[in-house]
Design a protein around this motif. Structure first.
Motif, mmCIF file in Angstrom:
data_model
loop_
_atom_site.group_PDB
_atom_site.id
_atom_site.type_symbol
_atom_site.label_atom_id
_atom_site.label_comp_id
_atom_site.label_asym_id
_atom_site.label_seq_id
_atom_site.Cartn_x
_atom_site.Cartn_y
_atom_site.Cartn_z
ATOM 1 N N ILE A 184 -2.722 -4.539 -5.739
ATOM 2 C CA ILE A 184 -3.783 -3.531 -5.785
ATOM 3 C C ILE A 184 -4.380 -3.334 -4.400
ATOM 4 O O ILE A 184 -4.588 -2.196 -3.936
ATOM 5 C CB ILE A 184 -4.875 -3.955 -6.788
ATOM 6 N N GLN A 185 -4.654 -4.431 -3.706
ATOM 7 C CA GLN A 185 -5.258 -4.342 -2.375
ATOM 8 C C GLN A 185 -4.292 -3.714 -1.371
ATOM 9 O O GLN A 185 -4.720 -2.941 -0.501
ATOM 10 C CB GLN A 185 -5.697 -5.733 -1.927
ATOM 11 N N ARG A 186 -3.013 -4.015 -1.489
ATOM 12 C CA ARG A 186 -2.026 -3.345 -0.623
ATOM 13 C C ARG A 186 -2.015 -1.850 -0.905
ATOM 14 O O ARG A 186 -1.961 -1.041 0.019
ATOM 15 C CB ARG A 186 -0.627 -3.920 -0.855
ATOM 16 N N TYR A 187 -2.037 -1.488 -2.161
ATOM 17 C CA TYR A 187 -1.997 -0.072 -2.506
ATOM 18 C C TYR A 187 -3.225 0.659 -1.966
ATOM 19 O O TYR A 187 -3.147 1.819 -1.550
ATOM 20 C CB TYR A 187 -1.914 0.112 -4.025
ATOM 21 N N LEU A 188 -4.356 -0.027 -1.953
ATOM 22 C CA LEU A 188 -5.587 0.560 -1.436
ATOM 23 C C LEU A 188 -5.619 0.598 0.089
ATOM 24 O O LEU A 188 -6.549 1.154 0.667
ATOM 25 C CB LEU A 188 -6.801 -0.225 -1.946
ATOM 26 N N GLY A 189 -4.610 0.011 0.743
ATOM 27 C CA GLY A 189 -4.601 -0.029 2.197
ATOM 28 C C GLY A 189 -5.640 -0.985 2.752
ATOM 29 O O GLY A 189 -6.297 -0.686 3.748
ATOM 30 N N GLN A 190 -5.773 -2.162 2.122
ATOM 31 C CA GLN A 190 -6.739 -3.187 2.535
ATOM 32 C C GLN A 190 -5.981 -4.443 2.972
ATOM 33 O O GLN A 190 -5.967 -5.454 2.260
ATOM 34 C CB GLN A 190 -7.697 -3.510 1.382
ATOM 35 N N PRO A 191 -5.330 -4.409 4.137
ATOM 36 C CA PRO A 191 -4.484 -5.537 4.530
ATOM 37 C C PRO A 191 -5.240 -6.847 4.695
ATOM 38 O O PRO A 191 -4.700 -7.921 4.388
ATOM 39 C CB PRO A 191 -3.867 -5.076 5.851
ATOM 40 N N GLY A 192 -6.483 -6.790 5.178
ATOM 41 C CA GLY A 192 -7.246 -8.026 5.338
ATOM 42 C C GLY A 192 -7.503 -8.706 4.007
ATOM 43 O O GLY A 192 -7.290 -9.920 3.845
ATOM 44 N N HIS A 193 -7.964 -7.937 3.023
ATOM 45 C CA HIS A 193 -8.203 -8.496 1.689
ATOM 46 C C HIS A 193 -6.898 -8.967 1.061
ATOM 47 O O HIS A 193 -6.847 -10.034 0.421
ATOM 48 C CB HIS A 193 -8.860 -7.444 0.790
ATOM 49 N N ALA A 194 -5.838 -8.171 1.206
ATOM 50 C CA ALA A 194 -4.543 -8.542 0.626
ATOM 51 C C ALA A 194 -4.022 -9.840 1.239
ATOM 52 O O ALA A 194 -3.466 -10.694 0.534
ATOM 53 C CB ALA A 194 -3.533 -7.417 0.819
ATOM 54 N N ALA A 195 -4.195 -10.012 2.547
ATOM 55 C CA ALA A 195 -3.734 -11.235 3.207
ATOM 56 C C ALA A 195 -4.499 -12.455 2.689
ATOM 57 O O ALA A 195 -3.914 -13.517 2.446
ATOM 58 C CB ALA A 195 -3.906 -11.107 4.721
ATOM 59 N N THR A 196 -5.802 -12.299 2.507
ATOM 60 C CA THR A 196 -6.600 -13.398 1.965
ATOM 61 C C THR A 196 -6.137 -13.757 0.556
ATOM 62 O O THR A 196 -6.037 -14.940 0.197
ATOM 63 C CB THR A 196 -8.086 -13.015 1.950
ATOM 64 N N THR A 197 -5.842 -12.753 -0.246
ATOM 65 C CA THR A 197 -5.345 -13.003 -1.597
ATOM 66 C C THR A 197 -3.992 -13.703 -1.558
ATOM 67 O O THR A 197 -3.725 -14.607 -2.359
ATOM 68 C CB THR A 197 -5.247 -11.676 -2.372
ATOM 69 N N ALA A 198 -3.128 -13.305 -0.629
ATOM 70 C CA ALA A 198 -1.829 -13.967 -0.498
ATOM 71 C C ALA A 198 -1.999 -15.439 -0.114
ATOM 72 O O ALA A 198 -1.245 -16.307 -0.584
ATOM 73 C CB ALA A 198 -0.981 -13.240 0.543
ATOM 74 N N PHE A 258 21.202 -5.110 2.025
ATOM 75 C CA PHE A 258 20.043 -4.692 2.793
ATOM 76 C C PHE A 258 19.217 -3.735 1.942
ATOM 77 O O PHE A 258 19.756 -2.767 1.396
ATOM 78 C CB PHE A 258 20.478 -4.020 4.096
ATOM 79 N N VAL A 259 17.941 -4.035 1.806
ATOM 80 C CA VAL A 259 17.075 -3.233 0.942
ATOM 81 C C VAL A 259 15.792 -2.878 1.690
ATOM 82 O O VAL A 259 15.374 -3.587 2.617
ATOM 83 C CB VAL A 259 16.725 -3.972 -0.371
ATOM 84 N N PHE A 260 15.181 -1.800 1.264
ATOM 85 C CA PHE A 260 13.923 -1.374 1.865
ATOM 86 C C PHE A 260 12.756 -2.136 1.244
ATOM 87 O O PHE A 260 12.744 -2.430 0.051
ATOM 88 C CB PHE A 260 13.711 0.127 1.672
ATOM 89 N N GLU A 261 11.785 -2.437 2.072
ATOM 90 C CA GLU A 261 10.553 -3.108 1.639
ATOM 91 C C GLU A 261 9.386 -2.284 2.158
ATOM 92 O O GLU A 261 9.227 -2.103 3.370
ATOM 93 C CB GLU A 261 10.502 -4.524 2.209
ATOM 94 N N ARG A 262 8.574 -1.770 1.228
ATOM 95 C CA ARG A 262 7.421 -0.955 1.607
ATOM 96 C C ARG A 262 6.140 -1.777 1.593
ATOM 97 O O ARG A 262 6.102 -2.885 1.069
ATOM 98 C CB ARG A 262 7.278 0.236 0.642
ATOM 99 N N ASN A 263 5.080 -1.205 2.147
ATOM 100 C CA ASN A 263 3.785 -1.879 2.132
ATOM 101 C C ASN A 263 2.987 -1.548 0.883
ATOM 102 O O ASN A 263 1.844 -1.981 0.735
ATOM 103 C CB ASN A 263 2.968 -1.518 3.378
ATOM 104 N N ARG A 264 3.574 -0.779 -0.027
ATOM 105 C CA ARG A 264 2.960 -0.469 -1.308
ATOM 106 C C ARG A 264 4.053 -0.445 -2.374
ATOM 107 O O ARG A 264 5.177 -0.052 -2.112
ATOM 108 C CB ARG A 264 2.280 0.907 -1.304
ATOM 109 N N LEU A 265 3.689 -0.860 -3.591
ATOM 110 C CA LEU A 265 4.624 -0.693 -4.690
ATOM 111 C C LEU A 265 4.644 0.770 -5.127
ATOM 112 O O LEU A 265 3.741 1.539 -4.806
ATOM 113 C CB LEU A 265 4.271 -1.603 -5.857
#
Length: 472
Positions: A184-198, A258-265
């Motif tokens: 959810i945080q990645r989708y919202l474009g919140q990398p700092g929050h997403a990193a903390t959650t990870a 080889f597969v693509f990896e995005r910053n959002r699902l």
């Protein structure tokens, strides 16, 4: 004996073994009918564990459903429902089952309404069953909000589910909802929050004894915090994902993809609608396919694939200027997505009149048509007599020659294409193919090195060249 039958039934239901469950129900139907009323009271040994309560209750529901469906006996379901279906916990469980089925059909709006109603009806209820159902309901509600494109609204119910699981020491639930919160945080474009959650996810894995997986999540947290690219390529080696930077030499007997990896699902409603469009396009119904792709883009404004496919549909419809706009949007959302850069170049050539529709059709057929390789060589040769300087014709001619077992001729075709290839995507693909085909070690190293480093090139070609250089 009764407890052994009950436990075997619940084990089969929890394992999803419908055949075993049906066999047990048929073999012990009389004992089950006799003892089922006493089983509806959750044993003391189970009540203290919310996850065990959920497993137990789900097992009883599965037994009752098996009796109704397989044995024509709805009496156990009637007992679970209670008089006039007034048991609020049973009604809640039924709502959850309905909501999950709706979510499986991508009907997230209807499921969200059902889940919100279940939570409202649970207000004031207490007990172990309530404790097990609350986090599940909140978590499902968060999933629905995200899939409906309302990621901001998904935060509160997901956090509520997470806190309930933390309070009850449910590590599986903690991991599930931390994972949901991360997306959810990645989708919202919140990398700092997403990193903390990870990082929290990694800590939870460590506490559960999964140290190896925790290391991977800490790396993921660092990558997200540093600024995860909108699109990149990762290598999957024998089913295990690796960042290209972390991957060493790969032996020839290992399977590499080889597969693509995005910053959002990609949201599920958009993915399904784009799939509808692909089926329509495969039937030649390109206008209908375009409508599906555009609806998919509306359902998930961050999805590059629906825009990419819309560009292809527009090219098939001869609407070249609109195709340029769709490919440009794809490149903004996910730089280097599939062959977007090459297709954007082709669309611009068509829109400007520098390429004829017939030549584009030939390029399209050479790349995607299921014709035998000897036929593709013949078609490429005919097209090259008209447009000898069109690099993709040389690329696909080389692929066909390689498929025919003629590597020297294929390498020559790739070299000819490089003479004309100014567009980086096609150039990187020609270089990578040449490096994989030539028998000259210096030429191999030079071609692969340029393909791996070429700015604006094809990401898959660059990834293949990168791994090939380390393996050579």
């Amino acid at each position: 004996m009764a407890d052994q039958i009950r436990d075997a039934l619940i084990d089969a239901a929890a394992a999803g073994d419908e055949r075993r469950l049906a066999e047990l129900c048929a073999a012990h139907r009389d004992e089950i009918r006799r003892d089922f009323p006493s089983w509806t009271r959750v044993p003391e040994t189970v009540r203290a564990d919310p996850a065990a309560v959920q497993r137990y209750g789900g097992g009883l529901v599965a037994v009752a459903q098996c009796f109704a469906a397989r044995l024509g006996d709805p009496s156990l379901l009637d007992r679970l429902r209670g008089p006039d279906e007034s048991n609020p916990v049973i009604a809640w469980q039924r709502s959850l089952g309905q909501a999950r089925a709706l979510m499986g059909e991508a009907r997230f709006g209807v499921a969200r309404t059902l889940l919100a109603g279940a939570l409202a009806g649970a207000d004031g209820l207490q007990g172990s069953a309530v404790a097990s159902l609350l986090p599940i309901t909140h978590g499902m509600l968060g999933e629905c909000c995200l899939q409906l494109g309302e990621a901001g609204a998904a935060i509160e119910p997901t956090v509520a589910a997470l806190r309930l699981c933390e309070a009850h020491g449910d590590i599986e639930g903690v991991l599930a909802y931390l994972g949901n919160l991360f997306e959810i945080q990645r989708y919202l474009g919140q990398p700092g929050h997403a990193a903390t959650t990870a990082e929290r996810y990694a800590a939870a894995l460590e506490s559960a004894g999964h140290v190896g997986h925790a290391v991977g999540w800490r790396r993921r947290a660092a990558r997200v915090r540093a600024g995860e690219p909108p699109n990149r390529v990762v290598a999957v080696v024998d089913g295990e994902r690796h960042e290209l930077a972390d991957l060493g030499a790969v032996s020839g007997d290992r399977r590499v993809e080889f597969v693509f990896e995005r910053n959002r699902l990609t949201l599920e409603p958009a993915r399904r609608r784009a799939g509808d469009g692909e089926r329509l396009g495969g039937e030649g119904r390109h206008a209908e396919a375009l409508d599906a792709f555009r609806e998919a883009a509306r359902l998930d404004p961050f999805d590059p694939h629906s825009r990419y496919l819309a560009g292809l549909a527009l090219l098939q419809l001869g609407r070249h200027g609109e195709a340029v706009a769709e490919y440009e949007a794809t490149e903004r959302l996910a730089p280097g997505w599939f062959n977007c850069r090459a297709d954007l170049w082709l669309a611009r050539e068509l829109a400007s009149g520098a390429m004829t529709a017939e030549l584009y059709r030939m390029v399209y057929l050479l790349e995607d048509a299921p014709a035998p390789p000897q036929e593709k060589v013949r078609l490429a040769d005919a097209a090259l007599r008209t447009a000898p300087g069109l690099a993709p014709l040389h690329l696909f001619r080389g692929h066909a020659l390689r498929a025919l077992g003629a590597p020297a001729e294929a390498a020559s075709a790739y070299r000819n294409g490089l003479t004309y290839a100014a567009e980086p995507d096609f150039r990187s693909r020609l270089l990578s193919a040449l490096g994989m085909t030539t028998e000259s070690a210096p030429e191999r190293t030079a071609a692969l090195g340029e393909a791996a480093a070429l700015p604006g090139g094809n990401l898959i070609a660059a990834a293949m060249a990168t791994v090939a250089l380390r393996t050579s």
